[in-house]
Design an enzyme around this catalytic site. Structure first.
Site, PDB file in Angstrom:
ATOM      1  N   LYS A  53       0.758  -1.239   0.100  1.00  0.00           N
ATOM      2  CA  LYS A  53       0.002   0.115  -0.150  1.00  0.00           C
ATOM      3  C   LYS A  53       0.752   1.381   0.031  1.00  0.00           C
ATOM      4  O   LYS A  53       0.471   2.413  -0.850  1.00  0.00           O
ATOM      5  CB  LYS A  53      -1.135  -0.134   1.022  1.00  0.00           C
ATOM      6  CG  LYS A  53      -1.956  -0.973   1.126  1.00  0.00           C
ATOM      7  CD  LYS A  53      -2.884  -1.426   2.404  1.00  0.00           C
ATOM      8  CE  LYS A  53      -3.664  -2.509   2.050  1.00  0.00           C
ATOM      9  NZ  LYS A  53      -4.465  -2.729   3.519  1.00  0.00           N
ATOM     10  N   GLN A  97      -4.697  -2.113   9.655  1.00  0.00           N
ATOM     11  CA  GLN A  97      -4.341  -3.231   8.977  1.00  0.00           C
ATOM     12  C   GLN A  97      -5.074  -4.528   9.822  1.00  0.00           C
ATOM     13  O   GLN A  97      -4.840  -4.656  10.932  1.00  0.00           O
ATOM     14  CB  GLN A  97      -2.996  -3.335   8.721  1.00  0.00           C
ATOM     15  CG  GLN A  97      -2.648  -4.827   7.791  1.00  0.00           C
ATOM     16  CD  GLN A  97      -3.078  -4.666   6.468  1.00  0.00           C
ATOM     17  OE1 GLN A  97      -3.102  -3.766   5.998  1.00  0.00           O
ATOM     18  NE2 GLN A  97      -3.951  -5.875   6.068  1.00  0.00           N
ATOM     19  N   ASP A 120     -11.094   2.305   4.207  1.00  0.00           N
ATOM     20  CA  ASP A 120     -11.518   1.042   3.956  1.00  0.00           C
ATOM     21  C   ASP A 120     -12.732   0.560   3.728  1.00  0.00           C
ATOM     22  O   ASP A 120     -13.279  -0.510   3.442  1.00  0.00           O
ATOM     23  CB  ASP A 120     -10.904  -0.018   5.204  1.00  0.00           C
ATOM     24  CG  ASP A 120      -9.556  -0.459   4.668  1.00  0.00           C
ATOM     25  OD1 ASP A 120      -9.060  -0.749   3.340  1.00  0.00           O
ATOM     26  OD2 ASP A 120      -8.985  -0.746   5.544  1.00  0.00           O
TER      27      ASP A 120
END
Ligand code: NAP
Length: 294
Positions: A53, A97, A120
């Protein structure tokens, strides 16, 4: 003859588009979009995802920050970091994460992220907005699949789409998005899961199958009809003596038997996978431009 859906090529094109948009943004006097990631512990797969990322951010001209916290971090300290980023006007998007170590409450962490920075798309506010058709951050994998369907012109209106899997991150949002009154969308959707009876009888009726169950080679040629469009989300890593790394990635679709019957099909690797990070970048750009929450 089927069309192979090339996620690698499509994601590279989208990255190029994003890079252009970042340049335009900077030229108009704005700073670069900025994505922050919180990584707890040293899980190998999570480290790899976060590094990918970061690299993707660099490639399109975004700023990125990774906050590393120790495996045994106290929940309150993690939440403080989230709150600090929520209040930082120089950061547009925040991801934590997953999975987190067991002593941390994932849902609580997700719900502490400001919906405006939840690129997200996991916060219940974003999920709820998506369900009722309001502008929302849509989670990266379903957003990437929608983009592939759109760019390859796979017809969806009035079609029967069978989604295998009902997880919060793939199956459930996918089924909602394809049933929406939108384009792509307007599908008649059937959701299958581990308790579904005679699944093959259902998949044989599908114009589109989205396989997201995480079982290598599950969908076989005799489970689909001629002309089906197939999106394979699954990623299963199995040991192999034929590769240098010692393992090989498998999708949920038995490509050999399904591809000859399909109109469109995604490979694994190189199908849905590469679209996921690019969708996260796109969400961050939307956050920087305040396009979802005005
Ligand atoms: P998950 O949370 O494990 O959910 C799997 C779903 O499949 C569940 O709803 C489960 O049903 C259902 N299922 C399991 N076995 C089944 C069977 N035999 N028949 C029918 N349904 C069955 O998985 P996930 O997070 O959604 O991920 C699914 C796959 O996609 C995994 O391989 C994952 O690695 C991959 N993935 C790929 C990407 C990407 O970027 N390409 C992103 C995310 C995930 P129940 O609800 O009844 O348990």
């Amino acid at each position: 003859m089927y069309t192979l859906i090339d996620g690698k090529k499509t994601s590279a094109e989208i990255r190029e588009e994003i890079r252009g948009e970042v340049e335009a943004l900077k030229k108009s006097g704005h700073r670069a979009p900025h994505l922050a990631a919180i990584l707890v512990g040293h899980d190998g797969a999570s480290e790899t995802y976060v590094a990918a990322k970061e690299r993707a951010c660099r490639e399109v001209g975004f700023d990125s920050t990774v906050i590393r916290l120790e495996e045994d971090v106290r929940e309150e300290d993690l939440l403080d970091q989230v709150r600090r980023i929520n209040g930082d006007p120089a950061i547009d998007g925040l991801i934590v994460q997953l999975p987190l170590p067991e002593h941390l409450d994932e849902q609580k962490v997700i719900e502490t992220i400001l919906p405006e920075k939840d690129v997200d798309g996991f916060h219940p506010v974003n999920v709820g907005r998506m369900v009722i058709g309001l502008p929302a951050f849509i989670s990266a994998t379903p957003a990437g699949i929608l983009e592939l369907i759109k760019r390859y012109g796979i017809p969806t209106e009035g079609r029967h789409c069978v989604v295998i899997g009902r997880s919060n991150i793939v199956g459930k949002p996918m089924s909602i998005l394809l049933a929406r009154k939108a384009d792509p969308g307007n599908c008649t959707v059937t959701v299958c899961h581990s308790r579904t009876r005679d699944l093959a009888a259902i998949t044989r009726q599908a114009d589109i199958v989205i396989a997201a169950l995480g079982k290598a080679g599950f969908l076989k040629g005799d489970m689909v009809k001629e002309g089906v469009a197939v999106i394979d989300v699954g990623i299963t890593r199995l040991p192999s003596d034929k590769t240098k790394s010692g393992w090989k990635l498998y999708g949920d679709v038995d490509f050999e038997t399904v591809a000859p019957k399909s109109s469109y099909i995604t490979p694994v690797p190189g199908g849905v996978g590469p679209m996921t990070i690019v969708s996260l970048l796109k969400n961050t750009l939307l956050a920087a431009r305040k396009e979802i929450y005005r």
